[in-house]
Write an enzyme that holds these catalytic residues in place. Structure first.
Site, PDB file in Angstrom:
ATOM      1  N   GLU A 125       0.846  -1.195   0.000  1.00 29.05           N
ATOM      2  CA  GLU A 125       0.000   0.000   0.000  1.00 29.05           C
ATOM      3  C   GLU A 125       0.879   1.241   0.000  1.00 29.05           C
ATOM      4  OE1 GLU A 125      -3.329   1.018  -0.081  1.00 29.05           O
ATOM      5  OE2 GLU A 125      -2.328   2.973   0.068  1.00 29.05           O
TER       6      GLU A 125
ATOM      7  N   HIS B 151     -25.304  -1.006   0.919  1.00 30.49           N
ATOM      8  CA  HIS B 151     -26.538  -0.723   0.185  1.00 30.49           C
ATOM      9  C   HIS B 151     -27.493  -1.903   0.229  1.00 30.49           C
ATOM     10  CE1 HIS B 151     -25.654   3.244  -1.207  1.00 30.49           C
ATOM     11  NE2 HIS B 151     -24.442   2.880  -1.602  1.00 30.49           N
TER      12      HIS B 151
ATOM     13  N   VAL C 294       3.923   0.787  -5.377  1.00 26.58           N
ATOM     14  CA  VAL C 294       4.415  -0.094  -6.445  1.00 26.58           C
ATOM     15  C   VAL C 294       4.821   0.800  -7.605  1.00 26.58           C
ATOM     16  CG1 VAL C 294       3.704  -1.811  -8.155  1.00 26.58           C
ATOM     17  CG2 VAL C 294       3.026  -2.051  -5.740  1.00 26.58           C
TER      18      VAL C 294
ATOM     19  N   ARG D 244     -14.533   8.366  -6.617  1.00 29.68           N
ATOM     20  CA  ARG D 244     -15.031   7.103  -7.148  1.00 29.68           C
ATOM     21  C   ARG D 244     -14.198   6.742  -8.377  1.00 29.68           C
ATOM     22  NH1 ARG D 244     -19.061  10.642  -6.229  1.00 29.68           N
ATOM     23  NH2 ARG D 244     -20.787  10.107  -4.857  1.00 29.68           N
TER      24      ARG D 244
ATOM     25  N   ILE E 219     -13.837  -0.055  -9.326  1.00 27.84           N
ATOM     26  CA  ILE E 219     -14.724  -0.400  -8.208  1.00 27.84           C
ATOM     27  C   ILE E 219     -15.298   0.884  -7.618  1.00 27.84           C
ATOM     28  CG2 ILE E 219     -14.980  -1.747  -6.101  1.00 27.84           C
ATOM     29  CD1 ILE E 219     -14.106  -3.418  -8.508  1.00 27.84           C
TER      30      ILE E 219
ATOM     31  N   CYS F 292      -9.638  11.938  24.503  1.00 30.42           N
ATOM     32  CA  CYS F 292     -10.515  12.700  23.596  1.00 30.42           C
ATOM     33  C   CYS F 292     -11.821  12.948  24.315  1.00 30.42           C
ATOM     34  CB  CYS F 292     -10.757  11.913  22.314  1.00 30.42           C
ATOM     35  SG  CYS F 292     -12.125  12.553  21.323  1.00 30.42           S
TER      36      CYS F 292
ATOM     37  N   CYS G 140     -14.531  14.686  23.240  1.00 33.64           N
ATOM     38  CA  CYS G 140     -15.777  14.688  22.482  1.00 33.64           C
ATOM     39  C   CYS G 140     -16.305  13.268  22.295  1.00 33.64           C
ATOM     40  CB  CYS G 140     -15.575  15.316  21.111  1.00 33.64           C
ATOM     41  SG  CYS G 140     -14.946  16.979  21.171  1.00 33.64           S
TER      42      CYS G 140
ATOM     43  N   CYS H 170     -14.904  19.133  18.624  1.00 34.90           N
ATOM     44  CA  CYS H 170     -13.787  20.083  18.791  1.00 34.90           C
ATOM     45  C   CYS H 170     -12.680  19.796  17.786  1.00 34.90           C
ATOM     46  CB  CYS H 170     -13.277  20.129  20.226  1.00 34.90           C
ATOM     47  SG  CYS H 170     -11.879  19.067  20.604  1.00 34.90           S
TER      48      CYS H 170
HETATM   49  C1  LIG Z   1     -18.081   9.875  -1.888  1.00 38.22           C
HETATM   50  C2  LIG Z   1     -18.183   8.385  -2.028  1.00 38.22           C
HETATM   51  C3  LIG Z   1     -19.204   7.712  -1.378  1.00 38.22           C
HETATM   52  C4  LIG Z   1     -19.316   6.327  -1.510  1.00 38.22           C
HETATM   53  N1  LIG Z   1     -20.266   5.701  -0.786  1.00 38.22           N
HETATM   54  C5  LIG Z   1     -20.364   4.350  -0.854  1.00 38.22           C
HETATM   55  C6  LIG Z   1     -21.307   3.652  -0.080  1.00 38.22           C
HETATM   56  O1  LIG Z   1     -22.016   4.264   0.734  1.00 38.22           O
HETATM   57  N2  LIG Z   1     -21.427   2.324  -0.210  1.00 38.22           N
HETATM   58  C7  LIG Z   1     -20.634   1.637  -1.069  1.00 38.22           C
HETATM   59  O2  LIG Z   1     -20.813   0.436  -1.153  1.00 38.22           O
HETATM   60  N3  LIG Z   1     -19.684   2.252  -1.799  1.00 38.22           N
HETATM   61  C8  LIG Z   1     -19.523   3.592  -1.703  1.00 38.22           C
HETATM   62  N4  LIG Z   1     -18.561   4.231  -2.432  1.00 38.22           N
HETATM   63  C9  LIG Z   1     -17.637   3.439  -3.208  1.00 38.22           C
HETATM   64  C10 LIG Z   1     -16.548   2.788  -2.350  1.00 38.22           C
HETATM   65  O3  LIG Z   1     -16.001   3.728  -1.457  1.00 38.22           O
HETATM   66  C11 LIG Z   1     -15.455   2.247  -3.219  1.00 38.22           C
HETATM   67  O4  LIG Z   1     -16.026   1.411  -4.155  1.00 38.22           O
HETATM   68  C12 LIG Z   1     -14.417   1.423  -2.448  1.00 38.22           C
HETATM   69  O5  LIG Z   1     -13.911   2.133  -1.342  1.00 38.22           O
HETATM   70  C13 LIG Z   1     -13.296   1.076  -3.385  1.00 38.22           C
HETATM   71  O6  LIG Z   1     -12.305   0.408  -2.670  1.00 38.22           O
HETATM   72  P1  LIG Z   1     -10.903   0.100  -3.350  1.00 38.22           P
HETATM   73  O7  LIG Z   1     -10.177  -0.753  -2.405  1.00 38.22           O
HETATM   74  O8  LIG Z   1     -11.123  -0.336  -4.716  1.00 38.22           O
HETATM   75  O9  LIG Z   1     -10.237   1.532  -3.504  1.00 38.22           O
HETATM   76  P2  LIG Z   1      -9.306   2.373  -2.531  1.00 38.22           P
HETATM   77  O10 LIG Z   1      -9.847   2.420  -1.166  1.00 38.22           O
HETATM   78  O11 LIG Z   1      -9.025   3.664  -3.183  1.00 38.22           O
HETATM   79  O12 LIG Z   1      -7.994   1.510  -2.450  1.00 38.22           O
HETATM   80  C14 LIG Z   1      -6.998   1.539  -3.431  1.00 38.22           C
HETATM   81  C15 LIG Z   1      -5.690   1.607  -2.714  1.00 38.22           C
HETATM   82  O13 LIG Z   1      -4.631   1.405  -3.628  1.00 38.22           O
HETATM   83  C16 LIG Z   1      -3.551   2.189  -3.242  1.00 38.22           C
HETATM   84  N5  LIG Z   1      -2.654   2.355  -4.375  1.00 38.22           N
HETATM   85  C17 LIG Z   1      -2.900   3.024  -5.528  1.00 38.22           C
HETATM   86  N6  LIG Z   1      -1.827   2.962  -6.339  1.00 38.22           N
HETATM   87  C18 LIG Z   1      -0.887   2.241  -5.695  1.00 38.22           C
HETATM   88  C19 LIG Z   1       0.447   1.855  -6.008  1.00 38.22           C
HETATM   89  N7  LIG Z   1       1.026   2.171  -7.161  1.00 38.22           N
HETATM   90  N8  LIG Z   1       1.148   1.139  -5.075  1.00 38.22           N
HETATM   91  C20 LIG Z   1       0.588   0.789  -3.893  1.00 38.22           C
HETATM   92  N9  LIG Z   1      -0.677   1.136  -3.558  1.00 38.22           N
HETATM   93  C21 LIG Z   1      -1.408   1.855  -4.443  1.00 38.22           C
HETATM   94  C22 LIG Z   1      -4.212   3.456  -2.781  1.00 38.22           C
HETATM   95  O14 LIG Z   1      -3.377   4.209  -1.940  1.00 38.22           O
HETATM   96  C23 LIG Z   1      -5.456   2.932  -2.083  1.00 38.22           C
HETATM   97  O15 LIG Z   1      -5.278   2.779  -0.690  1.00 38.22           O
HETATM   98  C24 LIG Z   1     -18.418   5.607  -2.326  1.00 38.22           C
HETATM   99  C25 LIG Z   1     -17.398   6.288  -2.954  1.00 38.22           C
HETATM  100  C26 LIG Z   1     -17.262   7.663  -2.812  1.00 38.22           C
HETATM  101  C27 LIG Z   1     -16.137   8.371  -3.466  1.00 38.22           C
END
Ligand SMILES: Cc1cc2nc3c(=O)[nH]c(=O)nc-3n(C[C@H](O)[C@H](O)[C@H](O)COP(=O)(O)OP(=O)(O)OC[C@H]3O[C@@H](n4cnc5c(N)ncnc54)[C@H](O)[C@@H]3O)c2cc1C
Ligand SMILES: Cc1cc2nc3c(=O)[nH]c(=O)nc-3n(C[C@H](O)[C@H](O)[C@H](O)COP(=O)(O)OP(=O)(O)OC[C@H]3O[C@@H](n4cnc5c(N)ncnc54)[C@H](O)[C@@H]3O)c2cc1C
Ligand code: SF4
Lengths: 126, 422, 482
Positions: C32, C50, C173, C314, C338, C403, C405, C438
């Site tokens: 990460e 959801h 990476v 997103r 995703i 903390c 709060c 706070c």
């Molecule tokens: C405002 C908002 C509201 C949402 N609300 C919902 C909800 O209520 N319910 C729901 O189901 N979904 C929701 N989603 C969608 C959901 O948050 C995402 O689908 C989910 O968090 C995606 O997870 P992920 O692990 O794919 O991405 P991320 O959490 O972004 O993980 C990807 C990781 O890869 C790492 N990374 C990237 N490049 C590299 C590299 N080169 N080397 C090493 N590490 C790297 C990043 O640092 C990051 O930690 C929402 C999204 C947003 C933006």
């Protein structure tokens, strides 16, 4: 009127904050102060013009105390121009806890006649 | 002498005071003077004294001690009289619950969790600073955005600096004081930005904290955007329009690594809410009677928890009164209840206390909305007094004497602060 | 030595996959780039599991949403990060919207989502008296729930590590090379990993990671969402998730009122495409949009109560659906695009990825020593008073409040540090210290002292969230004598 100079000050006597104007001659003697609403303003402008002074409050490092710094002040107001130098110089002072409020940290700082005194007790940590 | 490392915490007290700042200390002294015997101050910090320890600048005590002191000196002197009066002080103890039976629950590393009964309870929890969220400054969320009070703690007590190049938002006294403090520590203060057309702090601080060091004060200007991923890299500042919205076409960027927020204090009323006492939406503090009693009998409040003060001397004065009444509540001395409600009228944001009684003299504190010169303060049609000036940043106080009210038979009095010719 | 799997990205997707993988005897590492897992999009979202009826039929994300939804109960039973099915109401303001929610109901029922009901005005307002009296009806979906998404990531990874996962943070990476023998070499800031499989779970950067092995067949663009947190004063103002009727054209879910797992109300998110994949700024337009829209449905909410705000990105792939599967490069598996409902779908995605790995030839021998749980963490503030007194007597650090709060004790902060928190945000997202009204005014320096003490570093080395996010500086002490 020969080449008199006008200098401006903001009165700190009360929240009205009168804008004061000091007219001085080429020997820097005050000819007139204008702009005040009450006499406090006149006196303040003269003092600021001739010999501005400030109380200095800052902190000094203390080892082994409840906190890392102990607050200090000058026992009297010192010439405004000395304020920064005093603070800079105090950065190289280190005390050891305990310290008592009123302890003199530096006597007659930079020949101003004012002492640097601690403004609180600083007991040892723990 | 500064901490109350109390070896033994009792279970019953006559008066329990929550908060050991200037308000709590004065209330404890007042309660003792009124005859209460067992009095306890509880404070969550390492030492009682409240915010004063970190306010190392002069400007305290002119009214109360008749000499100009720094914050720590005021705290230490006051604390000495608290100790002299045999008040128990427990520090490092947080009151997390209180109920209508005036029973409090506290948690402390030294004493564990304790339930303590009191016959009268005094709330003196002070205030907290407003933060970025409250004004929703757009931009990123890097390190380096902090309240002026937290920076003051870092600099004056812990001995660290918040950054190298600082922008200050808000021209309240805390922000001005920190501008000077940081400058004297060798930090570059780029400027102070104030969204209102007038400064919020005292002229003395404008002169001695800004002018002395050539730090510019930009009025009607705000921080419109924060930049930087890990740490603040720059801020965008912009003048504001009449609705206080930034005019982005006129904005400019300032490189800096720190943004200090000095955007106001909010009374700390979690406990008051838990108790269910009435709060005034304007002050965000409890509604209080002329005895500083809240809507719940036997629960008193004073200091910044009731309304934000600019002078600690008035905190002490108001809180001593609260303490005396708490003491009298305990000893059974009763005074006639209030019979007149004060109604904030023209140019008056609020009045504290909220009610008064026609049989005694009262000091009423109030804040105005707009600055005025040569004005009148008017109490219904029973009394009026000339004032040279009023400013929102400076609390106005008015003494109401029983003789003003001799001819008055209503139950509500309107308070106005108006220009002299109306 | 050869790894079986390198997971790139520790969001909820990478974390969920890591935890499932450790049920088998494997050598795996999660890499990460941020200082903590979950610090990408997975900590900046709405935290909603959801209900299962939102996404259109025939999409991967729609199917995985409903499968995922059902997997959160057993997951929470094991890992105890906290999950509540608080239910959801989608509010219809006019006749057209009533048809809209009826269609949504049918869409859910086709998929098998239970409990969907249309409530009339009276019933809706009885359940949620603070909604606007102007509404006509609502669709109730009791299967919707909330979690703290970052806590889910932490416990998934904590559990995976207990079962043998290697974790490497602050380690981006930088490149991936397919070797002639069909293995892959992953180059990171801190060294090389030689592996049979790479899982690309890099969130908004999944396209750049795919490009490292020469795959350029999809592009990720980002849709930003801003969210605003409200003062605890409003706790309980609404009990359920409140959705407006979805926009019939964009199908966007709109601005919601979210009673978060801890009870704090949150409003948002906006949804706007931005160019910069690091653009986590909040904007005044965003805040206006959120509060304008939300007050149409819940009039009592006001921006005055805002205590904090944030934005999340997103990861949207062309075509709007998830991209999950093997690629033209042997051993390189994409889990990309995703976007929402990615959080909801995460457990289902993890199960799907295990199947893919098996199909691609990874031998999956059960790990007989798999421990499904993590040690229970004490939430001191939430305990009944008798329990508090007992614990505090045993360990005075529970009675030492840090903390004010959120009522977090010294012991909980120490636990968080022992569980891997290295930064203020690491502590904050594990314990809630600093999240209250706070916003850290009271606890920041106390937590810094604890972090410095436990990690044996100077206080000035404590950061907000790693990298260059320093908080305070040492003074320069002068040499001049007085
Ligand atoms: C405002 C908002 C509201 C949402 N609300 C919902 C909800 O209520 N319910 C729901 O189901 N979904 C929701 N989603 C969608 C959901 O948050 C995402 O689908 C989910 O968090 C995606 O997870 P992920 O692990 O794919 O991405 P991320 O959490 O972004 O993980 C990807 C990781 O890869 C790492 N990374 C990237 N490049 C590299 C590299 N080169 N080397 C090493 N590490 C790297 C990043 O640092 C990051 O930690 C929402 C999204 C947003 C933006
Ligand atoms: C930076 C700054 C500069 C100032 N400058 C000046 C000046 O120059 N001159 C002047 O006269 N005045 C000045 N003031 C104003 C003055 O200091 C305040 O009005 C005064 O401190 C308010 O007193 P208080 O007791 O109400 O609150 P505080 O001083 O805030 O004390 C409240 C105390 O209660 C404790 N507490 C709160 N909740 C709990 C709980 N649940 N359990 C246990 N303990 C609790 C807190 O820890 C704190 O110690 C300044 C204030 C600030 C912040
Ligand atoms: S001159 Fe007098 S009235 Fe004017 S600001 Fe000074 S003290 Fe106030």
């Amino acid at each position: 009127m020969p080449d008199n100079t006008l200098t401006h000050y903001l009165c700190i006597g009360c929240p009205l904050g009168c804008r004061l104007e000091v007219e001085s001659d080429d020997g820097d003697n005050v000819v007139e102060v204008r702009g005040w609403t009450c006499k406090k303003g006149d006196a303040y402008a003269r003092q600021e013009h001739i010999d501005p002074r400030r109380m200095v409050t800052t902190t000094v490092r203390v080892n082994g105390g409840r906190w890392a710094r102990v607050p200090v002040k000058t026992s009297d107001a010192v010439p405004k121009g000395q304020v920064e130098a005093i603070c800079r110089a105090l950065r190289s002072v280190t005390l050891a806890a305990p310290v008592r409020m009123g302890d003199v940290i530096v006597r007659d700082v930079f020949g101003t006649g004012a002492d640097i005194v601690a403004t609180r007790d600083m007991p040892a940590a723990g | 002498m500064i901490t109350g490392k109390l070896s033994h915490l009792e279970q019953h007290y006559d008066v329990v005071v929550v908060g050991g700042g200037p308000a709590g200390m004065a209330a404890a002294v007042g309660a003792r003077d009124a005859g209460a015997e067992k009095i306890l101050i509880v404070d969550r910090e390492k030492e009682a004294g409240g915010i004063l320890w970190q306010c190392i600048h002069p400007g305290f005590g002119l009214h109360h001690f008749k000499e100009e002191l720094t914050g720590p000196e005021y705290a230490q002197r006051y604390l000495a009289s608290v100790m002299d009066k045999g008040v128990d002080v427990v520090t490092g103890a947080f009151v997390f619950d209180a109920d209508r039976d005036r029973r409090i629950q506290l948690t402390s590393g030294q004493h564990g969790i304790r339930v303590i009964d009191s016959k009268a309870l005094v709330l003196g929890m002070g205030a907290r600073e407003r933060t970025r969220g409250a004004i929703r400054i757009p931009g990123t969320r890097p390190a380096g955005v902090l309240t002026a009070g937290l920076a003051q703690k870092f600099v004056n007590m812990m001995g660290f600096l918040p950054g190298k190049r600082v922008v200050i938002l808000g021209s309240g006294d805390i922000g001005l004081i920190m501008a000077r403090r940081l400058t004297l520590e060798g930090v570059e203060v780029v400027g102070v930005f104030e969204i209102m057309p007038h400064a919020n702090g005292l002229n003395r601080n404008i002169v001695q904290c800004l002018h002395d060091f050539d730090i510019p004060l930009h009025l009607s200007t705000t921080v419109a955007h924060i930049h930087g991923r890990d740490r603040v890299e720059k801020v965008t500042v912009a003048p504001v329009d009449a609705a206080l919205r930034p005019i982005m076409e006129k904005s400019w960027d300032i490189d800096c690594d720190t943004l200090l927020l000095s955007i106001g204090l909010l009374p700390e009323n979690e406990l008051s809410r838990q108790l269910g006492i009435s709060l005034d939406p304007v002050t965000s503090g409890p509604v209080v009677s002329s005895r500083m009693e809240t809507s719940m009998p036997g629960v008193f409040a004073c200091g910044n928890v009731v309304h934000i003060h600019d002078l600690v001397d008035f905190v002490s004065q108001e809180s001593y009164l609260a303490g005396t009444n708490a003491g009298e509540f305990v000893t059974g001395k009763r005074r006639p209840a209030d019979n007149v409600r004060l109604v904030p009228g023209e140019n008056v944001r609020y009045c504290v206390p909220h009610t008064i009684s026609t049989d005694r003299e009262h000091t009423v504190y109030m804040r105005v909305r707009q600055p005025l010169e040569k004005c009148l303060i008017r109490l219904g049609d029973v009394y009026q007094k000339k004032l040279l000036y009023v400013f929102p940043a400076e609390m106005v106080n008015l003494t109401i004497r029983p003789r003003f009210l001799e001819q008055f038979h209503g139950d509500a009095l309107r308070v106005d602060v108006v220009p002299r010719d109306t | 030595m050869l790894y079986d799997v390198v997971i790139v990205g520790g969001g909820v997707i990478g974390s969920a996959i890591a935890r499932e993988l450790m049920r088998y005897r494997l050598r795996a590492v999660l890499v990460e780039k941020e200082c903590e897992v979950g610090f990408g999009t997975s900590k900046s979202n709405s935290g909603i599991i959801h209900a299962g009826h939102h996404s259109a039929p025939g999409t991967l994300k729609g199917d995985l949403e409903w499968t995922g939804n059902q997997m959160w109960d057993p997951l929470n039973a094991d890992l105890d990060f906290g999950f509540k099915r608080i239910g959801e109401l989608t509010v219809a303001m006019n006749e057209a919207q009533v048809h809209e929610i009826e269609a949504l109901k049918r869409q859910g029922e086709t998929r098998g989502v239970p409990g969907l009901e249309i409530w009339d005005r009276e019933r809706t307002l009885k359940a949620e008296p603070n909604l606007t009296p102007d509404l006509l009806a609502s669709l109730s979906a009791p299967t919707a729930g909330v979690i703290n998404p970052y806590e889910a990531c932490f416990s998934l990874v904590e559990n995976a590590c207990i079962n043998g996962l290697e974790l490497s943070v602050e380690n981006p990476v930088l490149g991936i090379t397919p070797e002639p023998d069909g293995t892959l070499t992953v180059k990171t800031r801190h060294g090389l990993y030689h592996t049979r499989f790479v899982i690309n779970a890099a969130g908004v950067f999944a396209d750049s990671v795919a490009a490292m092995v020469g795959l350029n067949d999809f592009r990720i663009y980002v849709r930003k969402g801003e969210e605003y947190l409200l003062d605890k004063r409003l706790e309980g103002f609404v009990q359920r998730l409140i959705f407006p009727c979805p926009d019939p054209v964009t199908r966007s879910k709109g601005i919601l009122v979210i009673p978060t797992f801890d009870g704090t109300l949150m409003v948002g998110p906006t949804s706007h495409v931005v160019d910069d994949k690091d653009d986590l700024t909040t904007t005044s337009a965003g805040s206006d949009e959120v509060f304008d829209k939300v007050t149409q449905v819940v009039p009592g909410i006001s921006s005055r109560d805002c205590i904090a705000e944030f934005a999340g990105l997103r990861a949207v792939a062309d075509g709007e659906d998830f991209i999950i599967g093997p690629t033209a490069v042997k051993g390189f598996i994409n889990v990309a695009g995703i976007q929402s409902p990615g959080l909801t779908a995460a457990p289902a995605i993890a199960a799907m990825v295990i199947d893919i790995l098996r199909d691609e030839g990874l031998a999956l021998a059960p790990n007989d020593h798999f421990i499904p749980t993590v040690p229970r963490r004490v939430r001191f503030g939430a305990l009944p008073i008798e329990e508090k007194i007992r614990l505090a007597d045993e360990n005075p650090r529970y009675a030492h409040l840090i903390c004010r709060c959120e009522h977090v004790s010294e012991q909980e902060i120490l636990d968080a540090i022992h569980d891997g928190a290295r930064t203020l945000d690491g502590v904050k997202f594990r314990t809630r210290a600093g999240m209250g009204r706070c916003q850290g005014g009271f606890c920041t320096w106390r937590i810094m002292e604890l972090l410095a003490g436990e990690l044996a570093i100077p206080i000035s080395d404590v950061t907000k969230r790693g990298g260059g996010s320093w908080i305070i500086m040492q003074r320069e002490e002068g040499e001049q004598q007085v």
